[in-house]
Design a protein around this motif. Structure first.
Motif, PDB file in Angstrom:
ATOM      1  N   ALA A 154      -4.872   4.790  -5.887  1.00  0.00           N
ATOM      2  CA  ALA A 154      -3.912   3.687  -5.870  1.00  0.00           C
ATOM      3  C   ALA A 154      -3.965   2.951  -4.534  1.00  0.00           C
ATOM      4  CB  ALA A 154      -2.501   4.223  -6.118  1.00  0.00           C
ATOM      5  N   TYR A 155      -3.459   1.729  -4.544  1.00  0.00           N
ATOM      6  CA  TYR A 155      -3.327   0.957  -3.318  1.00  0.00           C
ATOM      7  C   TYR A 155      -1.855   0.966  -2.880  1.00  0.00           C
ATOM      8  CZ  TYR A 155      -8.100  -0.719  -3.813  1.00  0.00           C
ATOM      9  OH  TYR A 155      -9.476  -0.785  -3.900  1.00  0.00           O
TER      10      TYR A 155
ATOM     11  N   THR B  25      -7.526   2.108  -0.379  1.00  0.00           N
ATOM     12  CA  THR B  25      -6.770   3.019  -1.240  1.00  0.00           C
ATOM     13  C   THR B  25      -5.943   3.995  -0.411  1.00  0.00           C
ATOM     14  OG1 THR B  25      -8.505   4.701  -1.308  1.00  0.00           O
ATOM     15  CG2 THR B  25      -8.596   2.927  -2.973  1.00  0.00           C
TER      16      THR B  25
ATOM     17  N   GLY C 135       0.278  -1.241  -2.273  1.00  0.00           N
ATOM     18  CA  GLY C 135       1.137  -2.167  -2.998  1.00  0.00           C
ATOM     19  C   GLY C 135       1.580  -1.652  -4.348  1.00  0.00           C
ATOM     20  N   GLN C 136       0.942  -0.615  -4.857  1.00  0.00           N
ATOM     21  CA  GLN C 136       1.307  -0.038  -6.148  1.00  0.00           C
ATOM     22  C   GLN C 136       2.290   1.128  -6.016  1.00  0.00           C
ATOM     23  OE1 GLN C 136      -2.888   0.745  -7.085  1.00  0.00           O
ATOM     24  NE2 GLN C 136      -2.735  -0.701  -8.808  1.00  0.00           N
ATOM     25  N   LEU C 137       2.733   1.406  -4.797  1.00  0.00           N
ATOM     26  CA  LEU C 137       3.593   2.556  -4.549  1.00  0.00           C
ATOM     27  C   LEU C 137       5.019   2.118  -4.221  1.00  0.00           C
ATOM     28  CD1 LEU C 137       1.278   4.695  -2.234  1.00  0.00           C
ATOM     29  CD2 LEU C 137       1.430   4.740  -4.738  1.00  0.00           C
ATOM     30  N   SER C 138       5.957   3.026  -4.461  1.00  0.00           N
ATOM     31  CA  SER C 138       7.340   2.805  -4.033  1.00  0.00           C
ATOM     32  C   SER C 138       7.450   3.065  -2.535  1.00  0.00           C
ATOM     33  CB  SER C 138       8.275   3.750  -4.780  1.00  0.00           C
ATOM     34  OG  SER C 138       8.033   5.106  -4.395  1.00  0.00           O
TER      35      SER C 138
ATOM     36  N   GLU D 211      -3.175  -2.379   3.398  1.00  0.00           N
ATOM     37  CA  GLU D 211      -2.988  -2.745   1.995  1.00  0.00           C
ATOM     38  C   GLU D 211      -4.303  -2.914   1.244  1.00  0.00           C
ATOM     39  OE1 GLU D 211      -0.119  -2.985   0.391  1.00  0.00           O
ATOM     40  OE2 GLU D 211       1.143  -2.580   2.141  1.00  0.00           O
TER      41      GLU D 211
ATOM     42  N   ARG E 255      -2.498  10.154  -6.891  1.00  0.00           N
ATOM     43  CA  ARG E 255      -2.468   8.723  -6.562  1.00  0.00           C
ATOM     44  C   ARG E 255      -3.533   8.345  -5.543  1.00  0.00           C
ATOM     45  NH1 ARG E 255       1.903   6.013  -8.343  1.00  0.00           N
ATOM     46  NH2 ARG E 255       0.322   4.363  -8.333  1.00  0.00           N
TER      47      ARG E 255
END
Length: 348
Positions: free
Chosen positions: A148-149, A110, A151-154, A107, A145
């Motif tokens: 992104a990290y 990235t 936690g920002q993903l579905s 988590e 993406r």
């Protein structure tokens, strides 16, 4: 991207030979696998289905030598991993990769760094590792993406990151351990479609363990059914769906194609001849019932009928009640037996 081990001459990716795995218990040893024989062809999508405790997880962990046999041998690309010294084993394990149920992403870094991590651990330079990670992320549809990290993903996006991380090393065998069970139906289908692309475009052998028969139906070419550490049935997915031989295989198939009548209906039709018909492809649209009525003079009551697609083929299933003279029934039964892929009398 993955080359699927195309440089190897053998047509066999993984072979289990009389594999038994015992674990010490408080009394007698617990047997997780009991003399398992399996052959997974190179480029196949091979599924293993069974209930919890059937031995599926132990089986898949044999392929990357996280578990080793108590008896028997597991060959991966022709190599008995359990016999290798530590340094050679670490190298051989790079020919396999695993996709997990719970994603197993870090988590605090990235998406790009998560995917590049296996390469960095192999000593690949940062620039090359990131370039290959970007390529893998673009393949799974997440090229935008990278920063992104997790936690920002579905959930579905996290699983696609997991797939990108798995294929970035160019594995010969991709292991999927209940990889769709944490996903909703729509995301499950997207994951299945992506895994089929990996197999189709790169020839990667995929080994799937699951308790979901829909996953077997939509993804796999071959399947083995496990119960209490044993393989009780195996074959092509089509064969197992059309003619499940064991009670456990029949129960799993019935979650996709119902095999039995409700109890209330069984009581109402008890004593009358019932036939179970199975159709394949063009047989599904053949006017079978009309023929039984018009040509053989039978009265026909359709008690159950459905159809489903298994990859690129259509399978139909029907249970009918028939009334007529013994000769009419005998002639009609013989006629059907030549025109449908499966026919049997149902015994209530």
């Amino acid at each position: 991207m993955p080359d699927g081990g195309s440089a190897h001459a053998s047509d066999v990716a993984v072979r289990f030979e009389a594999v038994t795995r015992r674990f010490p218990g408080s009394g007698a040893d617990q047997i997780a696998l009991d003399r398992v024989d399996l052959t997974i062809a190179r480029g196949d999508i091979f599924g293993v289905i069974g209930h919890s405790g059937a031995g599926k997880s132990t089986l898949i962990r044999m392929i990357n030598a996280l578990e080793v046999p108590t008896e028997g041998v597991v060959h991966v690309d022709g190599v008995d991993l359990a016999s290798l010294p530590a340094a050679q084993l670490r190298s051989a394990r790079k020919r396999t990769a695993m996709i997990f149920q719970q994603f197993q992403l870090l988590e605090t870094i990235t998406v790009l760094e998560n995917v590049a991590l296996p390469l960095r651990l192999d000593g690949v330079g940062r620039r090359e590792a990131h370039a290959r990670a970007v390529e893998a992320l673009e393949f799974v549809g997440l090229g935008e993406r990278t920063t992104a990290y997790p936690g920002q993903l579905s959930g579905g996006q996290k699983q696609r990151v997991g797939i990108a991380r798995a294929i970035v090393r160019n594995p010969a065998v991709l292991l999927c351990d209940e990889a769709t069970s944490a996903l909703d139906p729509s995301t499950t289908q997207q994951t299945i479609d992506l895994l089929r692309r990996v197999n189709h475009e790169y020839g990667t052998t995929i080994f799937v363990v699951t308790h979901e028969m829909d996953v077997i139906k939509d993804l796999c070419h071959s399947v083995a059914v496990m119960s209490e550490g044993r393989v009780v049935e195996q074959g092509s997915v089509m064969d197992v769906f059309l003619q499940p031989r064991t009670p456990i295989a029949q129960a799993f198939v019935s979650t996709v194609i119902p095999q039995e009548l409700p109890e209330r209906v069984r009581r109402a039709v008890g004593g009358h001849p019932l036939w179970r018909l199975r159709f394949l492809d063009d047989e599904v649209t053949t006017p079978i019932v009309g023929t039984l009525i018009s040509e053989f003079g039978l009265q026909v009551n359709i008690l159950h009928a459905d159809m489903t697609d298994i990859q690129d083929r259509t399978v139909g299933h029907m249970i009918i009640q028939v009334e007529g003279s013994p000769r009419q029934q005998e002639e009609a039964f013989a006629h059907l037996a030549e025109r449908v892929v499966g026919l049997e009398e149902v015994v209530l």
